[in-house]
Write a protein that holds these residues in place. Structure first.
Motif, PDB file in Angstrom:
ATOM      1  N   ASN A 229       0.712  -1.261   0.094  1.00  0.00           N
ATOM      2  CA  ASN A 229       0.099  -0.014   0.098  1.00  0.00           C
ATOM      3  C   ASN A 229       0.797   1.187  -0.027  1.00  0.00           C
ATOM      4  O   ASN A 229       0.236   2.345  -0.235  1.00  0.00           O
ATOM      5  CB  ASN A 229      -0.821   0.140   1.391  1.00  0.00           C
TER       6      ASN A 229
ATOM      7  N   TRP B 117      -2.762   2.794  -3.265  1.00  0.00           N
ATOM      8  CA  TRP B 117      -3.951   2.213  -2.473  1.00  0.00           C
ATOM      9  C   TRP B 117      -5.045   1.974  -3.550  1.00  0.00           C
ATOM     10  O   TRP B 117      -6.286   1.604  -3.078  1.00  0.00           O
ATOM     11  CB  TRP B 117      -4.327   3.115  -1.416  1.00  0.00           C
TER      12      TRP B 117
ATOM     13  N   TYR C 147      -6.762  -1.490  -3.077  1.00  0.00           N
ATOM     14  CA  TYR C 147      -7.701  -1.720  -1.644  1.00  0.00           C
ATOM     15  C   TYR C 147      -9.011  -0.928  -2.167  1.00  0.00           C
ATOM     16  O   TYR C 147      -9.967  -1.607  -1.394  1.00  0.00           O
ATOM     17  CB  TYR C 147      -6.714  -0.913  -0.544  1.00  0.00           C
TER      18      TYR C 147
ATOM     19  N   ARG D 255     -12.407  -3.228  -2.156  1.00  0.00           N
ATOM     20  CA  ARG D 255     -13.109  -2.756  -0.912  1.00  0.00           C
ATOM     21  C   ARG D 255     -14.783  -2.671  -1.380  1.00  0.00           C
ATOM     22  O   ARG D 255     -15.608  -2.886  -0.908  1.00  0.00           O
ATOM     23  CB  ARG D 255     -12.752  -1.785  -0.010  1.00  0.00           C
TER      24      ARG D 255
ATOM     25  N   ASP E  42     -10.086  -7.356   0.345  1.00  0.00           N
ATOM     26  CA  ASP E  42      -9.535  -6.167   0.428  1.00  0.00           C
ATOM     27  C   ASP E  42      -8.377  -6.216   1.810  1.00  0.00           C
ATOM     28  O   ASP E  42      -7.727  -5.220   2.071  1.00  0.00           O
ATOM     29  CB  ASP E  42     -10.562  -4.953   0.720  1.00  0.00           C
ATOM     30  N   HIS E  43      -8.210  -7.230   2.022  1.00  0.00           N
ATOM     31  CA  HIS E  43      -7.488  -7.612   3.450  1.00  0.00           C
ATOM     32  C   HIS E  43      -6.054  -7.861   2.928  1.00  0.00           C
ATOM     33  O   HIS E  43      -5.148  -7.509   3.836  1.00  0.00           O
ATOM     34  CB  HIS E  43      -8.143  -8.611   4.354  1.00  0.00           C
TER      35      HIS E  43
ATOM     36  N   TYR F 280      -3.094  -9.219  -0.469  1.00  0.00           N
ATOM     37  CA  TYR F 280      -3.083  -9.443  -1.878  1.00  0.00           C
ATOM     38  C   TYR F 280      -2.701 -10.936  -2.428  1.00  0.00           C
ATOM     39  O   TYR F 280      -1.895 -11.220  -3.467  1.00  0.00           O
ATOM     40  CB  TYR F 280      -1.974  -8.601  -2.442  1.00  0.00           C
TER      41      TYR F 280
ATOM     42  N   GLY G  94      -7.036   1.033   5.831  1.00  0.00           N
ATOM     43  CA  GLY G  94      -6.627   2.389   5.110  1.00  0.00           C
ATOM     44  C   GLY G  94      -5.902   3.058   6.009  1.00  0.00           C
ATOM     45  O   GLY G  94      -5.501   2.650   7.146  1.00  0.00           O
TER      46      GLY G  94
END
Length: 694
Positions: free
Chosen positions: A531, A535, A538, A542, A548-549, A551, A644
């Motif tokens: 990230n 981002w 993500y 999301r 989204d937690h 890769y 985030g």
């Protein structure tokens, strides 16, 4: 059966000392119980011997410390001798913690002496179903327990309550004994011994070993149920099929009832009945040895695990032990399946691995085969025949060849490196190879509320991922062959509809939610998996309900899955070889505002409604005695895991929630239901203890 010596059990990922063998038989017709509960933990002595202890199990969780000794502690004692038959702890201050407690309570036999100990704050996520279960046991205070109370219940299950005690908490009344404003509970009980009921099947010659096991251990539900002929998994059968022998290593730290369930699931099919099974126990356990004997499976004990209990490296060392010994136990096999005990299995679990075994043998680009897919949600996991190749990690049921297992062992992290074994394998051993995964998983993670999988992560991610329920699925093996796989997906990307994200994808879903038989391609600026570089993934993941937690499930920064029946490609530019656009307008870049909006408006979220009670000064003796000196209100919170840069709960932030709760109290006060004596709800009840950041 192969058995090696050892010591210790682990419950729910946290060490709780539990000793079954020291309990002395009662000499006076009574079982003597001594209990100590405080904000720092619990101890239980039976007939003078300490049999259970969970004290100061505090671990670092993000920027906070979390007390894993808090929650509900459940112990089932033999009603005649006081011997501990099972014991476990449940972090009911996390989402889903009470679900595991209800499950464990249901699987204890009627008549047992049950001890339930509540350590603050065990009420945080003690839902209506758990409260109802406690009331069914006979608990009178279940509906009047409040924030930071300490509580104890002793009851013969299905019969009468022996004792119920609560120490209440009042805001502002600090004690010299604790910094959590509640006094400890010290309780001595002399419980009359009760004769154990004689089950009708105890006298059957073919069930003598089972009857000994079920009178010695508990928590196995219908496997030991007294009122009916007990359920049994299918027995093993000699192999008559002309197929490769692939043994299964069942990896456990002590959750033996779940191992029993897995053995039943594995043996339910024709392949499973002839598959060699070995239970690998972290530590030593007479219970595991007895269960293995009943199930006619091998058991091996890891008695020399060098990592201390509770350390992150403990499971890493145990997996190393499993990989080393499974191939020693089965010297004639080329492959083995590694299966953790916290997984539910699909009916074609073993068939899935046998179908993919030939490709694993012939394709040197494959590191292993996984039964799991981190990106498999109801709208992204549609076709159970489809396979993907990803630069992932071994996870949640996986098959590996002997030579690759040795390569892993040769590069295994040292104890002082304290690395998660799966992430280490990905970083140090994968080396550009792929892992074969299914679109629809063949395993599903159950439980949660532990150290490694939090309750919120279980509720938002693991609990919502799909599990194949079809027994006979013929996999598209040819479509997963490397050359054909690349050709298919490159063709789909070239011919697919390029989606330009002109609006924020959390505001306007940019893809159809019905099947239109077309591929869709989302290009985004994501040079690598960090990230720190961008981002963009993500935000897109999301908003589209992807994983989204992390890769994990990508092939050279190309993520692909079904999306409501259409094939979706999310591709990181400019480094991915699958980035086929030269038009910068096709490539989505995420701003800081985009990330913040995605934090608060995800595709996948859960609404958590909790009944919260705060203790207040009583206005009368009767109110004090009945424990009705409470403020009751409901917190409704929309939550999602957030990674985030400015993580806050999804939906309204904590200040808004707090303002809403205060307004509710004032409004009720004006109606005469509550008054100004009621305290302000603590901020920790509005999300700090429910949110995981990464």
């Amino acid at each position: 059966m192969g058995i090696e010596g050892g010591s210790g059990l682990r419950w729910g990922g946290v060490r709780h000392e539990f000793e079954q063998s020291k309990t002395a038989a009662p000499t006076s017709g009574h079982i003597s119980l001594d209990l100590f509960l405080s904000a720092h933990g619990v101890t239980l002595h039976v007939n003078g011997d300490q049999v259970y202890r969970s004290v100061n199990k505090t671990v670092q969780w993000g920027n906070h410390n979390k007390r894993y000794h808090a929650g509900l502690h459940l112990a089932a004692l033999h009603q005649t001798t006081g011997q501990v038959l099972t014991a476990a702890a449940f972090t009911t201050w996390q989402v889903t913690g009470d679900t595991a407690f209800i499950h464990a309570l249901h699987h204890i036999q009627d008549g047992r002496l049950i001890i339930i100990l509540g350590v603050p704050d065990f009420t945080t996520h003690l839902g209506v179903n758990a409260t109802a279960a406690l009331m069914m046991l006979g608990a009178q205070y279940a509906q009047t327990l409040a924030y930071r109370d300490i509580w104890c219940l002793a009851v013969h299950k299905g019969s009468r309550v022996v004792a119920e005690t609560v120490i209440t908490y009042l805001p502002g009344q600090r004690t010299p004994l604790t910094d959590l404003d509640v006094s400890p509970l010290i309780l001595h009980l002399a419980v009359p011994s009760v004769p154990e009921p004689w089950c009708s099947w105890y006298g059957r010659a073919d069930l003598q070993e089972r009857s000994k096991f079920c009178r010695r251990y508990d928590g196995y539900g219908d496997f030991c149920r007294c009122g009916q002929l007990p359920w049994s998994p299918p027995p093993p059968l000699p192999s008559r099929l002309k197929q490769e022998v692939i043994p299964v290593a069942l990896v456990t730290g002590g959750r033996l009832p779940q191992v029993l369930r897995q053995v039943n699931q594995l043996r339910s099919g024709s392949v499973g009945a002839t598959t060699p099974l070995t239970i690998f126990v972290d530590g030593d356990s007479d219970e595991a040895a007895a269960l293995a004997n009943l199930l006619q499976v091998n058991v091996t004990f890891n008695t020399k695990n060098p990592a201390p209990r509770g350390a992150d490296s403990r499971i890493t060392c145990h997996i190393k032990f499993v990989l080393t010994n499974v191939f020693r136990l089965y010297p004639g096999t080329d492959k083995a399946i590694i299966l953790e005990d916290d997984l539910e299995l699909s009916p074609d679990f073993l068939s899935y691995f046998h179908q993919t075994a030939k490709l694993l043998t012939s394709d040197p680009r494959l590191l292993c085969v996984n039964a799991y897919n981190y990106n498999a949600y109801p709208h992204t996991a549609v076709d159970p025949t489809r396979l993907y190749r990803v630069n992932g990690l071994p996870a949640y049921g996986w098959m590996v060849q002997r030579k690759v297992a040795q390569e892993m062992l040769d590069n295994w992290p040292r104890l002082d490196q304290e690395a998660d074994w799966d992430l280490w394998i990905r970083a140090r051993v994968l080396k550009g190879r792929e892992i074969l995964i299914p679109e629809v998983p063949r395993t599903k993670h159950v439980g949660g509320g532990g150290v490694h999988v939090t309750g919120l992560e279980q509720a938002v991610h693991h609990g919502r991922r799909s599990l194949n329920n079809l027994p006979n699925v013929t996999l598209d093996i040819s479509g997963a062959e490397f050359g054909r796989y690349l050709k298919t997906h490159l063709s789909n990307i070239r011919s697919g509809h390029v989606v330009r994200l002109s609006d924020h994808p959390c505001k306007v879903l940019p893809l159809p939610t019905t099947q239109v038989n077309q591929s869709f391609v989302v290009y985004l600026y994501q040079p690598d998996e960090t990230n720190n570089s961008s981002w963009a993934y993500y935000v897109v993941a999301r908003c589209l309900g992807l994983n989204d937690h992390n890769y994990h499930e990508n092939l050279k920064m190309m993520f692909t899955s079904s999306f409501y029946g259409n094939q979706l490609y999310v591709i990181g530019c400019p480094t991915s070889p699958f980035c086929l656009t030269s038009d910068e307008r096709d490539v989505y870049r995420a701003s800081k505002e985009d990330v913040q909006f995605a934090d608060n408006h995800p595709f996948r979220r859960i609404v958590i409604k909790r009944h919260v009670a705060l203790r207040v000064p009583a206005t009368s003796v009767s109110e004090l005695v009945s424990l009705e000196n409470l403020v009751d209100y409901t917190i409704s919170q929309t939550m999602a895991l957030t990674i985030g840069p400015h993580p806050i709960p999804a939906g309204p932030n904590k200040e808004v929630l707090l303002s809403s709760a205060r307004h509710q109290i004032r409004r009720y006060g004006e109606q005469g239901c509550l008054s100004t004596r009621h305290p302000t709800p603590p901020l920790e009840l509005f999300g700090d203890n429910m949110q995981q950041t990464g």
